[in-house]
Design an enzyme around this catalytic site. Structure first.
Site, PDB file in Angstrom:
ATOM      1  N   GLU A 177       0.817  -1.213   0.000  1.00 31.48           N
ATOM      2  CA  GLU A 177       0.000   0.000   0.000  1.00 31.48           C
ATOM      3  C   GLU A 177       0.852   1.264   0.000  1.00 31.48           C
ATOM      4  O   GLU A 177       0.480   2.257  -0.640  1.00 31.48           O
ATOM      5  CB  GLU A 177      -0.949  -0.004   1.201  1.00 31.48           C
ATOM      6  CG  GLU A 177      -2.055  -1.039   1.064  1.00 31.48           C
ATOM      7  CD  GLU A 177      -3.032  -1.029   2.222  1.00 31.48           C
ATOM      8  OE1 GLU A 177      -2.843  -0.202   3.153  1.00 31.48           O
ATOM      9  OE2 GLU A 177      -3.977  -1.836   2.228  1.00 31.48           O
ATOM     10  N   HIS A 183     -10.629   1.455   0.893  1.00 30.31           N
ATOM     11  CA  HIS A 183     -10.921   0.540   1.997  1.00 30.31           C
ATOM     12  C   HIS A 183     -12.420   0.208   2.077  1.00 30.31           C
ATOM     13  O   HIS A 183     -12.837  -0.593   2.917  1.00 30.31           O
ATOM     14  CB  HIS A 183     -10.430   1.126   3.321  1.00 30.31           C
ATOM     15  CG  HIS A 183      -8.947   0.983   3.508  1.00 30.31           C
ATOM     16  ND1 HIS A 183      -8.040   1.868   2.950  1.00 30.31           N
ATOM     17  CD2 HIS A 183      -8.211   0.057   4.159  1.00 30.31           C
ATOM     18  CE1 HIS A 183      -6.815   1.493   3.285  1.00 30.31           C
ATOM     19  NE2 HIS A 183      -6.893   0.402   4.000  1.00 30.31           N
TER      20      HIS A 183
END
Length: 251
Positions: A150, A183
């Site tokens: 990420e 997310h």
């Protein structure tokens, strides 16, 4: 014959596509793993959890290898900012400080959400914790692999790519918003936004990508420890309240 360096935008696009491919590729790998565990005598629920965890583990490993092979084609990939990089010791300290700043930011975001009537707690975290209790290999994915992947995607590629074309503030806000949005919990976007802002800042401050990686790993590790030991923490809080009540009666 000298190897041609991939153009930056092509390199960024390749990494983004690889990251997306990992997200979609995890499902078929997990399905294969679930079948494998089922055939080896695991009950349905446990097989599903083990298969999901190991599927993500394999997908993460493949993604990291793919990232490495692509990134190694450009020796200047890690160079984003002008000036000298922060010393290693200082970068590590910023990584630790970044964890506390991100944690504090999430606490503030939680209070703001409460003020707007949004229930605290992440469904994603709850599901991952449930799987991790059965298949601890998932903890490696959450604490180690996720921060590495990420941070490369959201900080180096998205933040770094936008920063070189605009400025720090636009790049920070854009990368943090995208980080929060992916997310897939829009009601908690502020909770995810805060760490994204912090991680971009400490990356910019130290000019080293592994500084936000450290903060991210500490953040995910802390969340895992707290959620996996939630019952014990609640018992400890009750014991503390009992001791305080006892002392109040004595005095």
């Amino acid at each position: 014959m000298k190897q041609k360096t991939m153009k930056p935008w092509m390199l960024y696009l390749t990494i983004l596509l690889l990251y997306i491919a990992m997200q979609f590729g995890t499902l078929p790998i997990a399905q294969g793993m679930i079948k494998l565990f089922s055939e080896n005598g695991y009950e349905t629920k446990e097989a599903a959890f083990q298969g999901t965890a190991w599927g993500l583990f394999v997908a993460n490993i493949l993604a990291i290898i793919a990232f490495y092979l692509v990134i190694r084609t450009d020796k200047k990939f890690w160079t984003v900012f002008k000036g000298k990089k922060a010393p290693i010791s200082k970068s590590i300290l910023w990584g630790v400080l970044g964890f506390f700043l991100a944690l504090g930011g999430q606490m503030i975001a939680g209070y703001i959400e409460q003020a707007f009537g949004i229930t605290n707690g992440s469904d994603n975290t709850a599901r991952l914790t449930q799987v991790a209790e059965v298949a601890p290999i998932l903890i490696v994915c959450i604490v180690l692999f996720a921060p590495i992947l990420e941070e490369i995607v959201f900080r180096r590629v998205i933040f770094g790519g936008i920063y070189t074309k605009t400025n720090f503030w636009i790049a920070t806000l854009a990368s943090a918003l995208i980080f929060a949005a992916v997310h897939n919990e829009l009601e908690h976007i502020l909770v995810y936004l805060m760490p994204g802002l912090v991680f971009s800042y400490i990356y910019y401050k130290t000019k080293r990508i592994w500084t936000p990686m450290i903060a991210h790993m500490l953040m995910n590790g802390f969340v895992m420890i707290v959620t996996l030991n939630k019952d014990k923490i609640l018992e400890l809080q009750k014991l503390q309240e009992s001791v305080i009540t006892l002392f109040q009666h004595l005095w």
